[in-house]
Design a protein around this motif. Structure first.
Motif, short mmCIF file in Angstrom:
data_model
loop_
_atom_site.label_atom_id
_atom_site.label_comp_id
_atom_site.label_asym_id
_atom_site.label_seq_id
_atom_site.Cartn_x
_atom_site.Cartn_y
_atom_site.Cartn_z
N ALA A 1 1.74 9.53 -8.35
CA ALA A 1 2.80 9.23 -7.39
C ALA A 1 2.31 9.43 -5.96
O ALA A 1 2.61 8.62 -5.07
CB ALA A 1 4.02 10.11 -7.65
N ALA A 2 1.53 10.49 -5.73
CA ALA A 2 0.99 10.75 -4.39
C ALA A 2 0.04 9.62 -3.97
O ALA A 2 0.04 9.21 -2.80
CB ALA A 2 0.28 12.09 -4.37
N ALA A 3 -0.74 9.12 -4.93
CA ALA A 3 -1.65 8.01 -4.62
C ALA A 3 -0.86 6.75 -4.27
O ALA A 3 -1.21 6.02 -3.33
CB ALA A 3 -2.57 7.75 -5.80
N LEU A 4 0.23 6.49 -5.00
CA LEU A 4 1.08 5.34 -4.70
C LEU A 4 1.72 5.49 -3.32
O LEU A 4 1.84 4.51 -2.57
CB LEU A 4 2.16 5.20 -5.77
N ALA A 5 2.13 6.72 -2.99
CA ALA A 5 2.72 6.97 -1.68
C ALA A 5 1.72 6.64 -0.58
O ALA A 5 2.09 6.09 0.47
CB ALA A 5 3.17 8.42 -1.57
N GLY A 6 0.45 6.95 -0.82
CA GLY A 6 -0.58 6.63 0.16
C GLY A 6 -0.75 5.13 0.34
O GLY A 6 -0.92 4.63 1.47
N GLN A 7 -0.69 4.39 -0.77
CA GLN A 7 -0.79 2.93 -0.69
C GLN A 7 0.37 2.32 0.09
O GLN A 7 0.18 1.44 0.93
CB GLN A 7 -0.83 2.34 -2.11
N VAL A 8 1.58 2.83 -0.18
CA VAL A 8 2.76 2.33 0.53
C VAL A 8 2.66 2.66 2.01
O VAL A 8 2.98 1.83 2.87
CB VAL A 8 4.05 2.94 -0.07
N ARG B 1 7.24 -4.31 -2.31
CA ARG B 1 8.02 -4.19 -3.56
C ARG B 1 7.10 -3.84 -4.73
O ARG B 1 7.44 -3.01 -5.58
CB ARG B 1 8.76 -5.49 -3.84
N SER B 2 5.94 -4.46 -4.78
CA SER B 2 5.00 -4.19 -5.85
C SER B 2 4.52 -2.75 -5.82
O SER B 2 4.48 -2.07 -6.86
CB SER B 2 3.81 -5.14 -5.74
N ALA B 3 4.19 -2.26 -4.62
CA ALA B 3 3.68 -0.89 -4.50
C ALA B 3 4.77 0.14 -4.72
O ALA B 3 4.48 1.28 -5.14
CB ALA B 3 3.05 -0.71 -3.12
N LEU B 4 6.02 -0.21 -4.45
CA LEU B 4 7.12 0.75 -4.54
C LEU B 4 7.63 0.98 -5.95
O LEU B 4 8.31 1.98 -6.22
CB LEU B 4 8.29 0.29 -3.66
N LYS B 5 7.32 0.08 -6.88
CA LYS B 5 7.87 0.20 -8.23
C LYS B 5 7.59 1.56 -8.85
O LYS B 5 8.46 2.22 -9.40
CB LYS B 5 7.30 -0.90 -9.12
N GLY B 6 6.31 1.98 -8.79
CA GLY B 6 5.95 3.26 -9.38
C GLY B 6 6.60 4.43 -8.69
O GLY B 6 6.98 5.42 -9.33
N LEU B 7 6.75 4.34 -7.36
CA LEU B 7 7.38 5.43 -6.61
C LEU B 7 8.86 5.57 -6.95
O LEU B 7 9.38 6.68 -7.03
CB LEU B 7 7.22 5.20 -5.11
N PHE B 8 9.54 4.46 -7.13
CA PHE B 8 10.95 4.53 -7.52
C PHE B 8 11.10 5.25 -8.85
O PHE B 8 12.01 6.05 -9.05
CB PHE B 8 11.56 3.14 -7.60
N THR B 9 10.21 4.96 -9.78
CA THR B 9 10.26 5.63 -11.08
C THR B 9 10.01 7.12 -10.92
O THR B 9 10.71 7.95 -11.53
CB THR B 9 9.20 5.03 -12.02
#
Length: 390
Positions: A134-141, A167-175
């Motif tokens: 999740a932290a890695a996804l947050a960095g991408q966003v 939207r693509s990058a946020l999917k994992g963060l929403f979960t």
């Protein structure tokens, strides 16, 4: 200071401005009131004003205020329990439609509020694989938001491309965000370490904690120690929809501010930049939930079906109930339906029965949130208990 927010919550704005000017603002504050009454916005604006090098004027261009406009700040930590997805999806749809400066800034602010939950201060110690992901996804966003801030507005195709990537990058963060409850003991300990660090020099730190009434006992007790004698230049903003449910030992240490619901006129003023033409909303909650994809009319119909069943003591057939639950899963509408049910029950149930059912709904939902229980199972169990209690 508070120029933009004053027209929505004038009393709170004047109170905060006076206390800041006189140096009497408390280090521990409780912003209580209904959702979408701009409590978080006021907490962030107060942090901006206190961090400002030039007196906190609304259009200040000092380095600190520039960072606050895009929320690229390192001195603010947010631990929140809210529906980020609806607000963010609304912001993305708005930018795709308007692709102007206002809609771009709305996207950046909306997403950054969620990203502040992944502040480095909260990522100390051992992390699970899902937390690291999740932290890695947050960095991408975050990187995508930097690109968005640099992008020229007024180009529909560029806006559409940026929205698609976000939207693509946020999917994992929403979960990942859905799995969060509220303040945990691990987070409180991480905050203690952050507050004790001296690397920020004499700068102020701000900790915004939402849904305090949902914290568990160990987290509350540890948090209480920080609130009793807050460190110099450390400010706490507790945000709560139900402040009276917060333990009394914490309430005795806070300065309370009441945020009434926005009037329909204030809602209309807030929504003017969204260019909705003739479409009107009574509340910001309805606007953001619908913008997030919820069919409010259908969700209300489901609430009516459940209440009629309870009132008439007529059990729904298993197949019918399962179909309703599936719809709520898809629209993520459990909380909205529960609120709608309570409003409908208030119109048809005797006061004693209403009190019992309301208590049952609130207790069941709060327990499900606190222990991260499955919402579908929660509502299924609640429905049958309400049938027994009605």
């Amino acid at each position: 200071m508070f120029d933009t927010l004053r027209e929505y919550q004038k009393g709170v704005a004047e109170q905060l401005q006076s206390q800041i000017a006189s140096g009497t603002l408390s280090q521990v504050n409780l912003f209580g009131g209904s959702r979408y009454s701009l409590r978080m916005s006021f907490a962030l604006e107060t942090a901006r004003v206190l961090s400002c090098n030039e007196g906190g004027e609304n259009h200040c261009s000092c380095e600190s205020c520039r960072k606050f406009r895009n929320l690229t700040v390192s001195n603010v930590v947010i631990i929140s329990q809210r529906d980020h997805r609806s607000v963010i999806e609304t912001s993305l749809s708005t930018f795709e439609r308007l692709y102007n400066d206002f809609s771009r800034q709305f996207v950046i602010q909306s997403i950054r509020r969620m990203l502040l939950q992944y502040h480095p201060a909260l990522l100390t110690g051992s992390q699970t694989q899902s937390q690291n992901a999740a932290a890695a996804l947050a960095g991408q966003v975050s990187d995508l938001l930097v690109d968005l801030a640099r992008m020229e507005t007024g180009n529909a195709s560029q806006a559409k491309k940026a929205v698609k990537e976000l939207r693509s990058a946020l999917k994992g963060l929403f979960t990942a965000t859905k799995k969060n409850t509220t303040v945990t003991i691990g987070q409180v300990r991480a905050l203690e370490q952050w507050i004790g660090q001296t690397s920020m020099g004499s700068g102020k730190r701000f900790i915004i904690l939402e849904a305090m009434e949902m914290t568990n006992t160990s987290a509350r007790n540890s948090l209480l120690k920080m609130l009793e004698e807050p460190e110099k230049d450390t400010y706490f903003f507790l945000i709560s929809e139900y402040p009276n449910r917060i333990m009394q030992t914490i309430l005795s240490r806070v300065r309370r501010y009441a945020f009434p619901p926005l009037s329909p006129e204030a809602v209309g003023r807030f929504l003017q930049p969204f260019y909705l033409h003739d479409k009107q909303y009574d509340t910001l909650e309805s606007f953001f939930l619908e913008g997030g994809g919820m069919d409010l009319s259908r969700a209300t119909q489901i609430a009516e079906t459940l209440v009629s069943s309870i009132q008439e003591q007529r059990y729904l057939q298993s197949s019918e109930f399962a179909a309703l639950l599936k719809e709520l899963d898809e629209m993520q509408g459990y909380e909205f339906v529960l609120k709608a049910m309570l409003a409908l029950l208030a119109k048809v149930m005797p006061s004693r029965a209403l009190l019992k059912l309301s208590s049952l709904v609130n207790t069941t939902y709060n327990t499900a949130q606190l222990y991260n229980q499955n919402n579908r199972l929660m509502l299924e169990s609640l429905y049958y208990r309400m049938m027994e209690e009605a």
